[in-house]
Write an enzyme that holds these catalytic residues in place. Structure first.
Site, PDB file in Angstrom:
ATOM      1  CG  PHE A 184      12.596   3.309   0.778  1.00 20.46           C
ATOM      2  CD1 PHE A 184      11.967   4.190   1.651  1.00 20.46           C
ATOM      3  CD2 PHE A 184      13.615   3.803  -0.026  1.00 20.46           C
ATOM      4  CE1 PHE A 184      12.340   5.524   1.725  1.00 20.46           C
ATOM      5  CE2 PHE A 184      13.999   5.143   0.032  1.00 20.46           C
ATOM      6  CZ  PHE A 184      13.358   5.999   0.913  1.00 20.46           C
ATOM      7  N   GLY A 204      10.823  -3.020  -2.032  1.00 17.18           N
ATOM      8  CA  GLY A 204      10.520  -3.743  -3.265  1.00 17.18           C
ATOM      9  C   GLY A 204      11.320  -3.125  -4.394  1.00 17.18           C
ATOM     10  CB  ALA A 216       7.079  -1.986   2.052  1.00 19.81           C
ATOM     11  CE1 TYR A 226      -3.283   2.957   0.918  1.00 22.11           C
ATOM     12  CE2 TYR A 226      -1.690   3.476   2.641  1.00 22.11           C
ATOM     13  CZ  TYR A 226      -2.796   3.830   1.879  1.00 22.11           C
ATOM     14  OH  TYR A 226      -3.386   5.049   2.068  1.00 22.11           O
ATOM     15  CB  CYS A 235       4.913  -7.709   2.090  1.00 22.55           C
ATOM     16  SG  CYS A 235       5.381  -5.997   1.756  1.00 22.55           S
TER      17      CYS A 235
END
Length: 361
Positions: free
Chosen positions: A163, A151, A149, A82, A180
């Site tokens: 991030f 990715g 997060a 999100y 995730c």
């Protein structure tokens, strides 16, 4: 010494963010730009990585629409994530040197940069080996919670994506997903951990310092963003509302749009909006500030030319007569769904949505 140019862009529509990564990547690959760290905020959006499972979105499509949350598939690693206001999204666009050709090291360095930033605010965080991201708490602990997060995407050692650090993020939106794909742990934010809101600009400065330190680079400042305005002219209310679209002349692209223009020296955005309205339509009507600003790349120029656009709305009477200015060759009044379908850019669509919404209240 390597150089990182740090861009602090404020709100960026998600698809505009994807375009920025592409353009900055092309510019870096061709030697037309330094490494870049793009720091920004997205409107509410769920992004699906290459390994995403659709069942990790727990909300229905109807619920997502009600919450104003969009959905995008991406080429980054990871599952569903999100993004939303109050969250700093960082896109490092780095061409990694030979000495850093190690994917795991790059991920660790991104994590270290985020962890260093959090430590400046008295928050102790670290990795949990079996899960991506930056965490508070230990693996297996019942209170383990993700605060950032991670990715990434790497193509021929050019990095993109990056991030998402929860600063003052609306945590309720994480209930729309299994973040995730991890069901065993929760999520948190700097605000939740510290008990008060955190100035996003200060955290951005901490991130810039941390990335330059970890990646052993000097920091460079970008050129000022071009300042522009968009103006949506609407007549009528509710389902009867009509939006004024104008068509750019062929030499200017030939597409339909609402009114746009630059903010000239000495002008405020509101003054620029009123001037563009009169010059391009002949109308003298009050402009309403929509409290909508966003950044984007202008065209396909390399290195990218960036603009910050300020949105305004105008209420026009039913018998409004339009006199086109020199930049456009046609105009039409269309209903809101048609306008949203025709407009080529996400920012223009958002200006229309906000203007129509204001017309119905």
């Amino acid at each position: 010494m390597n150089t990182i140019t740090v861009y602090r862009l404020g709100r960026v529509e998600y698809e505009d963010g994807l375009n920025l990564m592409r353009l900055f990547g092309d510019a870096r690959r061709k030697g037309l730009a330094t490494d870049a760290l793009l720091l920004l905020e997205h409107p509410p959006v769920l992004t699906l990585g290459r390994g995403a499972k659709r069942e990790n979105i727990t909300a229905s499509d109807e619920r997502l629409t009600q919450e104003g949350v969009e959905l995008f598939e991406t080429n980054r690693g990871g599952d569903v994530t999100y993004h939303g206001p109050g969250q700093i999204v960082g896109y490092p666009i780095f061409l990694l040197p030979d000495s850093r050709h190690d994917v795991r090291r790059y991920v660790r360095d991104v994590e270290r940069s985020v962890m260093g930033t959090l430590s400046e605010w008295g928050i102790t965080a670290g990795p949990i080996p079996k899960w991506p991201g930056v965490w508070i708490g230990q693996e297996g602990a019942p209170d383990a919670r993700k605060i950032a997060a991670i990715g990434i995407h790497i193509s021929r050692w050019l990095t993109s994506h990056g991030f998402a650090l929860n600063v003052n993020t609306r945590m309720e939106h994480f209930r729309l997903i299994v973040p995730c794909g991890i069901r065993e742990a929760g999520v948190t934010s700097m605000q939740r951990e510290l008990g008060h809101a955190i100035p996003v600009a200060d955290v951005e400065e901490s991130l810039a310092r941390a990335f330059c330190s970890v990646f052993e680079s000097e920091r460079a400042e970008p050129a000022p963003l071009m300042r522009t305005v968009s103006v949506a002219v609407v007549r009528g209310h509710g389902a009867e509302a009509q939006v004024l679209l104008v068509r750019r002349r062929p030499e200017r692209g030939g597409f339909w749009q609402i009114l746009t223009g630059r903010v000239e020296a000495g002008e405020s955005p509101a003054q620029a909006a009123a001037r563009e309205l009169e010059e391009e339509t002949g109308l003298r009507l009050p402009v309403v500030d929509l409290a909508y600003r966003h950044a984007f790349a202008v065209g396909e120029t390399l290195p990218p030319v960036l603009a910050e656009e300020h949105g305004f709305g105008v209420r026009a009477p039913p018998d409004t007569s339009v006199r086109l200015g020199p930049e456009h060759d046609a105009f039409e009044w269309v209903d809101a769904p048609t306008a949203l379908e025709r407009l080529p850019f996400r920012g223009l669509k958002e200006t229309v949505r906000r203007t129509v919404s204001n017309q119905t209240t």
